[in-house]
Every structure is written in structure tokens, then in C-alpha cells.
Write an enzyme that holds these catalytic residues in place. Structure first.
Site, PDB file in Angstrom:
ATOM      1  NE  ARG A  16     -19.179  28.448  -9.969  1.00  0.00           N
ATOM      2  CZ  ARG A  16     -18.563  27.450  -9.346  1.00  0.00           C
ATOM      3  NH1 ARG A  16     -17.284  27.568  -9.033  1.00  0.00           N
ATOM      4  NH2 ARG A  16     -19.203  26.343  -9.043  1.00  0.00           N
ATOM      5  CG  ASP A  37     -21.661  33.234  -5.262  1.00  0.00           C
ATOM      6  OD1 ASP A  37     -21.146  32.300  -4.615  1.00  0.00           O
ATOM      7  OD2 ASP A  37     -22.092  33.092  -6.409  1.00  0.00           O
ATOM      8  CE1 TYR A 153     -28.765  20.771  -9.110  1.00  0.00           C
ATOM      9  CE2 TYR A 153     -30.051  19.658 -10.803  1.00  0.00           C
ATOM     10  CZ  TYR A 153     -29.377  20.784 -10.344  1.00  0.00           C
ATOM     11  OH  TYR A 153     -29.324  21.904 -11.131  1.00  0.00           O
ATOM     12  CE  LYS A 157     -31.559  23.240  -8.774  1.00  0.00           C
ATOM     13  NZ  LYS A 157     -31.429  24.697  -8.564  1.00  0.00           N
ATOM     14  CB  THR A 188     -22.196  26.958 -15.600  1.00  0.00           C
ATOM     15  OG1 THR A 188     -22.636  25.764 -14.928  1.00  0.00           O
ATOM     16  CG2 THR A 188     -23.360  27.600 -16.340  1.00  0.00           C
TER      17      THR A 188
HETATM   18  P1  NAD Z   1     -22.325  27.324 -10.943  1.00  0.00           P
HETATM   19  O1  NAD Z   1     -21.800  26.276 -10.052  1.00  0.00           O
HETATM   20  O2  NAD Z   1     -21.449  27.894 -11.984  1.00  0.00           O
HETATM   21  O3  NAD Z   1     -22.897  28.556 -10.105  1.00  0.00           O
HETATM   22  C1  NAD Z   1     -23.597  28.384  -8.918  1.00  0.00           C
HETATM   23  C2  NAD Z   1     -23.299  29.577  -8.032  1.00  0.00           C
HETATM   24  O4  NAD Z   1     -24.017  29.382  -6.800  1.00  0.00           O
HETATM   25  C3  NAD Z   1     -21.824  29.696  -7.682  1.00  0.00           C
HETATM   26  O5  NAD Z   1     -21.376  31.023  -7.845  1.00  0.00           O
HETATM   27  C4  NAD Z   1     -21.768  29.255  -6.233  1.00  0.00           C
HETATM   28  O6  NAD Z   1     -20.719  29.843  -5.485  1.00  0.00           O
HETATM   29  C5  NAD Z   1     -23.134  29.704  -5.748  1.00  0.00           C
HETATM   30  N1  NAD Z   1     -23.521  29.021  -4.523  1.00  0.00           N
HETATM   31  C6  NAD Z   1     -23.381  27.717  -4.207  1.00  0.00           C
HETATM   32  N2  NAD Z   1     -23.784  27.494  -2.964  1.00  0.00           N
HETATM   33  C7  NAD Z   1     -24.200  28.683  -2.470  1.00  0.00           C
HETATM   34  C8  NAD Z   1     -24.744  29.095  -1.228  1.00  0.00           C
HETATM   35  N3  NAD Z   1     -24.917  28.235  -0.212  1.00  0.00           N
HETATM   36  N4  NAD Z   1     -25.077  30.395  -1.079  1.00  0.00           N
HETATM   37  C9  NAD Z   1     -24.884  31.277  -2.089  1.00  0.00           C
HETATM   38  N5  NAD Z   1     -24.359  30.947  -3.272  1.00  0.00           N
HETATM   39  C10 NAD Z   1     -24.020  29.656  -3.452  1.00  0.00           C
HETATM   40  O7  NAD Z   1     -23.624  26.677 -11.593  1.00  0.00           O
HETATM   41  P2  NAD Z   1     -24.731  27.237 -12.615  1.00  0.00           P
HETATM   42  O8  NAD Z   1     -24.847  26.257 -13.696  1.00  0.00           O
HETATM   43  O9  NAD Z   1     -24.510  28.657 -12.931  1.00  0.00           O
HETATM   44  O10 NAD Z   1     -26.022  27.073 -11.700  1.00  0.00           O
HETATM   45  C11 NAD Z   1     -26.960  28.098 -11.464  1.00  0.00           C
HETATM   46  C12 NAD Z   1     -28.282  27.466 -11.101  1.00  0.00           C
HETATM   47  O11 NAD Z   1     -28.795  26.769 -12.231  1.00  0.00           O
HETATM   48  C13 NAD Z   1     -28.214  26.446  -9.980  1.00  0.00           C
HETATM   49  O12 NAD Z   1     -29.368  26.549  -9.173  1.00  0.00           O
HETATM   50  C14 NAD Z   1     -28.230  25.133 -10.725  1.00  0.00           C
HETATM   51  O13 NAD Z   1     -28.690  24.078  -9.913  1.00  0.00           O
HETATM   52  C15 NAD Z   1     -29.162  25.453 -11.852  1.00  0.00           C
HETATM   53  N6  NAD Z   1     -29.057  24.589 -13.022  1.00  0.00           N
HETATM   54  C16 NAD Z   1     -27.885  24.466 -13.692  1.00  0.00           C
HETATM   55  C17 NAD Z   1     -27.836  23.647 -14.811  1.00  0.00           C
HETATM   56  C18 NAD Z   1     -26.574  23.473 -15.620  1.00  0.00           C
HETATM   57  O14 NAD Z   1     -26.556  22.603 -16.509  1.00  0.00           O
HETATM   58  N7  NAD Z   1     -25.520  24.242 -15.407  1.00  0.00           N
HETATM   59  C19 NAD Z   1     -28.978  22.962 -15.236  1.00  0.00           C
HETATM   60  C20 NAD Z   1     -30.162  23.118 -14.516  1.00  0.00           C
HETATM   61  C21 NAD Z   1     -30.191  23.947 -13.409  1.00  0.00           C
END
Ligand code: NAD
Length: 266
Positions: A16, A37, A153, A157, A188
Site C-alpha cells: 500500500r 510486505d 522515527y 530516518k 497514505t
Molecule cells: P504506509 O503505512 O502506507 O506503508 C508502509 C508499508 O510498509 C505498509 O504496506 C506496511 O505493511 C509495510 N511495513 C511495515 N512494517 C513492515 C515490516 N516490518 N516489513 C515489511 N513491510 C512493513 O506508509 P507510507 O507513507 O507509504 O510509507 C512508506 C515509507 O515512506 C515509509 O518508510 C515511511 O516512513 C516513509 N515516509 C512517509 C511519509 C508520509 O508522510 N506518508 C513521509 C516521510 C517518509
């Protein structure tokens, strides 16, 4: 002709959010994609939609060393080996520094930091054996600017950025480029105000969504939260030959949020 024709790329957290969009875009650009995932049902559904010629799903908890070995083997069986990795999987926990339990801090670092390390270490020999490749790590705006409630977090990061630089230096001789994306606020499930509100009260969730939208309108120069496909296009750039002379860098995709602070006028 696609930008990733003939390439095989593993994307973690691909069930996702940003990972899903990366998998979809990479497949559209001609890559064979291994979606990984812990959300098996969702991940399998995306892979099925992309078709078995273009995609395969593998269960992978990124914090588990043995899972990585199995995922790399599965990628080899499905498509003959890997040319790229997107370390996208991540989790967010919000808490004040003084309220953050040790267990929570460790959990966040296990997925975001240890997961990225294990991923790079697991795929690098195979990428080198195939003549080189790419690794895109997912860091965050929070690695570059302080944000309350994000001690664990932000720490995880920032570590991703540090590892990106070191890996880029060590792996350059093998033809492996390593870069990082730093998304700002992206729409997301991770940032869904309803999901972040444990009360599950629809009224409160709607109010939180409206407050979040007003916040992004003011704080982000482009006036809105980002879309996951906007991060995916950056990951594509860093995975494709378009970035052939780029390594060891991080790229901010945040609508200008980090560029400065808003003034108290509308
Ligand atoms: P999300 O929660 O929609 O997706 C994260 C995905 O990672 C999920 O499908 C989840 O099942 C999977 N996941 C979690 N733990 C896991 C594990 N132990 N092993 C394998 N998969 C695992 O969030 P997103 O926004 O799509 O996040 C994607 C990346 O972007 C992440 O690293 C997040 O920290 C980073 N990020 C997101 C944002 C934001 O605003 N959404 C901002 C900066 C960074």
C-alpha cells in the site's frame, strides 16, 4: 520503451501507500517487480493485478534477516536475480520524548533502520554479481528538521541517511548507486488522521482531517499534502539510468515545506 526495461527491482512495503505506487510505476516502466510486505493479502492482490509476468509477491518482515535471505532467493527464482532495491517499508509512532517506551523506540528502529541495513546487505552481493544496480532508501523530512513527537522515527530516518552515504562509498566500485528519498507529508495510510486517532470516533476523525488539510495549506508552500505517486516518480528517477551519475545523495520531495517557515499571515 520503458525506463526500467530488463531490470528486476524489489520494493519493500509494497502492499500500500508509496511502495504500492512505486511497484505500479516500475512495472509500467518495464521492470519485473518483487513486491514485499507483511500485509500479505494486500500485497498479493497488487502483484496479481500487475500479472505474473511483471510481478511476484513475497512475505518479508524487513527486520528479519532470514526473511531477507528467502526474499532474495525468491526474486532469483521468479526473475533470475535483482538489479535494484527500494527500501520503502516503514512505521511511524508518535510520542513525546519522555513518554516514549524503550520498546516503541526499538520497534521503530528495527523496521526503519535495521530493515534498511539488512536490505542493503542482503541484495548488494547479487547486484554486484550482475554488474551493478541501484538502492533507494526511504528517509524523511523528519531526518532533516525537528518535529515534535517523532524522536524514534526521526532517529531511525536520520540513520537511513547516514547509511546511504556510507553504502554509496563502499558499493560504488561494484557499480551500485545508493540514494535516499526524503518525503514530506504524503497522503497514505500512515498519515491518515483517522488511523492516527485511536478513539475511532468519526466526528473526531473528520475534524482531524480538516485540521490537517488546513495545516498543510499553511505550512507547505505548494499548499497541499503530497501524493504517493509523486514520491514514486522520484524513486523511479533514482532507479533508472536518468540518474546514472548520482549516488550518496538524498532528495527532498515535500512541496517546499523544508525551504523555510510560513509567516503568520494568510
Ligand atoms: P504506509 O503505512 O502506507 O506503508 C508502509 C508499508 O510498509 C505498509 O504496506 C506496511 O505493511 C509495510 N511495513 C511495515 N512494517 C513492515 C515490516 N516490518 N516489513 C515489511 N513491510 C512493513 O506508509 P507510507 O507513507 O507509504 O510509507 C512508506 C515509507 O515512506 C515509509 O518508510 C515511511 O516512513 C516513509 N515516509 C512517509 C511519509 C508520509 O508522510 N506518508 C513521509 C516521510 C517518509
Amino acid at each position: 520503451m520503458g525506463k526500467l526495461d530488463g531490470r528486476v527491482v524489489l520494493v519493500t512495503g509494497a502492499a500500500r501507500g508509496q511502495g504500492e505506487q512505486e511497484a505500479r510505476l516500475f512495472a509500467a516502466e518495464g521492470a519485473k517487480v518483487v513486491l514485499a510486505d507483511v500485509l500479505d493479502e494486500q500485497g498479493r492482490a497488487v502483484a496479481k493485478e500487475l500479472g505474473s509476468d511483471a510481478a511476484a509477491y513475497v512475505h518479508l518482515d524487513v527486520g528479519d534477516e532470514e526473511h531477507w535471505a528467502a526474499a532474495v532467493a525468491a526474486a532469483g527464482e521468479a526473475f533470475g536475480g535483482l538489479d535494484g532495491l527500494v527500501n520503502n517499508a516503514g512505521i511511524l509512532r508518535c510520542n513525546q520524548l519522555t513518554d516514549t517506551p524503550r520498546k516503541e523506540f526499538a520497534e521503530v528502529c528495527r523496521v526503519n533502520q535495521l530493515g534498511a541495513f539488512l536490505g542493503m546487505r542482503a541484495v548488494a552481493p547479487g547486484l554486484a554479481a550482475r554488474g551493478g544496480g541501484t538502492i533507494v532508501n526511504t528517509s524523511s523530512y523528519a531526518a532533516l528538521a525537528g518535529m515534535p513527537f517523532l524522536t524514534s522515527y526521526a532517529a531511525s530516518k536520520a540513520a537511513v541517511l547516514a547509511m546511504t552515504r556510507v553504502a554509496a562509498l563502499e558499493l560504488a566500485a561494484d557499480g551500485i548507486r545508493v540514494n535516499a528519498v526524503c518525503p514530506g507529508a504524503i497522503d497514505t495510510p500512515m498519515t491518515d488522521p483517522a488511523a492516527l486517532d485511536p478513539s475511532a470516533d468519526p466526528g473526531r476523525a473528520a475534524a482531524a482531517a480538516a485540521a490537517a488539510e488546513a495545516f498543510y495549506r499553511k505550512a507547505v508552500p505548494l499548499g497541499r499534502i503530497g501524493r504517493p505517486d509523486e514520491v514514486a516518480r522520484l524513486a523511479l528517477y533514482l532507479t533508472a539510468d536518468d540518474s546514472s551519475y548520482v549516488t550518496g545523495q538524498h532528495f527532498v520531495v515535500d512541496g517546499g515545506w523544508l525551504a523555510g517557515v510560513p509567516l503568520p499571515v494568510s
